[in-house]
Write an enzyme that holds these catalytic residues in place. Structure first.
Site, PDB file in Angstrom:
ATOM      1  N   GLU A  56      14.839  54.339 -46.022  1.00 35.54           N
ATOM      2  CA  GLU A  56      15.189  54.732 -45.011  1.00 35.54           C
ATOM      3  C   GLU A  56      15.621  54.464 -44.145  1.00 35.54           C
ATOM      4  O   GLU A  56      14.522  53.160 -43.650  1.00 35.54           O
ATOM      5  CB  GLU A  56      14.152  55.827 -44.725  1.00 35.54           C
ATOM      6  CG  GLU A  56      14.208  56.777 -43.941  1.00 35.54           C
ATOM      7  CD  GLU A  56      12.935  57.748 -43.629  1.00 35.54           C
ATOM      8  OE1 GLU A  56      11.878  57.385 -44.209  1.00 35.54           O
ATOM      9  OE2 GLU A  56      13.642  59.261 -42.839  1.00 35.54           O
ATOM     10  N   LYS A 108      18.318  64.285 -44.849  1.00 33.33           N
ATOM     11  CA  LYS A 108      17.217  64.562 -45.133  1.00 33.33           C
ATOM     12  C   LYS A 108      16.624  65.872 -44.859  1.00 33.33           C
ATOM     13  O   LYS A 108      17.189  66.581 -44.066  1.00 33.33           O
ATOM     14  CB  LYS A 108      16.506  63.892 -44.676  1.00 33.33           C
ATOM     15  CG  LYS A 108      14.221  63.541 -44.667  1.00 33.33           C
ATOM     16  CD  LYS A 108      14.647  62.777 -43.754  1.00 33.33           C
ATOM     17  CE  LYS A 108      12.592  62.540 -44.064  1.00 33.33           C
ATOM     18  NZ  LYS A 108      11.913  62.229 -42.841  1.00 33.33           N
ATOM     19  N   CYS A 132      11.833  59.929 -48.222  1.00 38.10           N
ATOM     20  CA  CYS A 132      10.860  59.986 -47.269  1.00 38.10           C
ATOM     21  C   CYS A 132       9.998  61.447 -47.756  1.00 38.10           C
ATOM     22  O   CYS A 132       9.608  61.673 -48.872  1.00 38.10           O
ATOM     23  CB  CYS A 132      10.528  59.050 -46.101  1.00 38.10           C
ATOM     24  SG  CYS A 132       9.157  58.623 -45.454  1.00 38.10           S
TER      25      CYS A 132
HETATM   26  O1  LIG Z   1      12.910  58.195 -37.510  1.00 36.41           O
HETATM   27  C1  LIG Z   1      13.130  57.187 -38.812  1.00 36.41           C
HETATM   28  O2  LIG Z   1      13.243  55.779 -37.352  1.00 36.41           O
HETATM   29  C2  LIG Z   1      12.550  56.619 -39.888  1.00 36.41           C
HETATM   30  N1  LIG Z   1      12.487  57.597 -40.218  1.00 36.41           N
HETATM   31  C3  LIG Z   1      10.588  58.273 -40.677  1.00 36.41           C
HETATM   32  O3  LIG Z   1      10.519  57.410 -40.385  1.00 36.41           O
HETATM   33  C4  LIG Z   1      10.220  59.441 -41.122  1.00 36.41           C
HETATM   34  C5  LIG Z   1      10.323  60.668 -40.254  1.00 36.41           C
HETATM   35  S1  LIG Z   1       9.908  60.531 -38.797  1.00 36.41           S
HETATM   36  N2  LIG Z   1       8.963  59.396 -41.946  1.00 36.41           N
HETATM   37  C6  LIG Z   1       8.834  59.996 -42.791  1.00 36.41           C
HETATM   38  O4  LIG Z   1       8.998  60.742 -43.654  1.00 36.41           O
HETATM   39  C7  LIG Z   1       7.299  59.185 -43.623  1.00 36.41           C
HETATM   40  C8  LIG Z   1       6.389  60.141 -44.100  1.00 36.41           C
HETATM   41  C9  LIG Z   1       4.977  59.944 -44.389  1.00 36.41           C
HETATM   42  O5  LIG Z   1       5.249  58.355 -44.068  1.00 36.41           O
HETATM   43  C10 LIG Z   1       3.960  60.664 -45.681  1.00 36.41           C
HETATM   44  O6  LIG Z   1       5.182  61.996 -46.288  1.00 36.41           O
HETATM   45  O7  LIG Z   1       2.920  60.609 -45.743  1.00 36.41           O
END
Ligand SMILES: O=C(O)CNC(=O)[C@H](CS)NC(=O)CCC(=O)C(=O)O
Length: 289
Positions: free
Chosen positions: A45, A118, A159
């Site tokens: 990701e 996503k 993710c």
């Molecule tokens: O936005 C970005 O730069 C990259 N994207 C992320 O880091 C994303 C959205 S904030 N992270 C997750 O989905 C973590 C999920 C997770 O850790 C869980 O389900 O436990």
């Protein structure tokens, strides 16, 4: 004699806030994967830009039609002669109002075969106080996407989507035999849930699962869990990328990527689904609610 099983490459990255450095690291990883005979490579990701600072990242984030990133990855696929799943990148939605967290599947001829936005937004406050509000900047998609690849029929997810089994059921109903789960998991939720959820999704779908992950200390200040995982349809772990490497010595430097290679024997899908006939059992059940 049967043809040898195709090889998949999982690339574990420590993406920085510099898209050029990240794309250079992806190019180097593809060269390594191609030299090892891989048919397809999977990235994490936000492989192209990992930056939680909305103001700093804003100048980089444009509509897909205006972005040079897909084209650069298309050229890489062609030059190295393999398919790739980009992981994801931040782009603006077509109306320019919101960001989307978008995956691309690119064929070895450079053509884009699938796009996936996503669906589930990571709006979570962890017991540690670590807090994420993905929906503050990003709009979630709503399309269930599968596409044929040299390894099989690939179902797309990203993710946090991993926590919603109904998406994977929909992907299997659409014919998926492989699943992609590129990720940037937090360390505490990764420790608690990552391996278990990925193995469960592989087992309950009878699919190969490729979860390339961000790993280690990033230039935007966050730390991610790593452990890029390839899982077979019986739930066995074929490869685990382990925890992250240290952040690059100088900001802008590309951190070294780790490339893991796994052999993808498509017959394992049928074998697992015959051993435990979930589809038949599901068709016969009667639930009283
Ligand atoms: O936005 C970005 O730069 C990259 N994207 C992320 O880091 C994303 C959205 S904030 N992270 C997750 O989905 C973590 C999920 C997770 O850790 C869980 O389900 O436990």
């Amino acid at each position: 004699m049967a043809a040898p099983a195709p090889i998949a490459a999982l690339v574990q990255m420590t993406s920085s806030i510099d898209p050029d450095a990240n794309l250079a690291a992806m190019d180097a990883a593809l060269a390594e994967a191609a030299a090892a005979g891989a048919a397809m490579a999977f990235f994490p990701e936000m492989s192209v830009l990992l930056d939680r600072d909305r103001a700093r990242s804003a100048p980089h984030i444009v509509r897909e039609a205006d972005s040079v990133w897909p084209g650069r990855l298309q050229t890489m696929a062609q030059r190295h002669g393999l398919w790739l799943h980009t992981g994801s990148m931040p782009l603006l939605s077509d109306d320019g109002e919101r960001r989307v967290n978008r995956s691309h599947v690119i064929a070895a001829d450079g053509s884009i075969r699938a796009r996936y936005d996503k669906i589930h937004m990571f709006d979570v406050t962890l017991p540690s106080g670590e807090s994420w509000r993905e929906s503050a900047a990003f709009a979630g998609g709503d399309a269930v996407v599968v596409t044929d690849t040299p390894l099989g029929r690939l179902g797309l997810s990203i993710c946090y989507d991993l926590r919603f089994p109904e998406l994977y059921r929909a992907l299997v109903d659409a014919g998926a035999t492989l699943l992609a789960v590129p990720a940037a998991f937090t360390v505490p939720t990764g420790r608690a849930h990552w391996h278990i959820l990925l193995r469960a999704r592989a087992i309950e779908t009878g699919c190969f699962l490729f979860a390339a992950a961000q790993a280690g200390a990033h230039a935007d200040g966050r730390t991610t869990y790593g452990h890029s995982l390839a899982v077979d349809p019986w739930g066995d772990i074929l490869s685990d990328g382990g925890p992250g490497v240290d952040a690059p010595a100088m900001e802008g430097d590309a951190a070294p990527s780790r490339v893991a290679l796994v052999s993808v024997d498509a017959s394992a899908v049928e074998t697992a689904r015959q051993a435990i006939p979930l589809a038949e059992s599901r068709a016969l059940r009667r639930l009283k609610i």
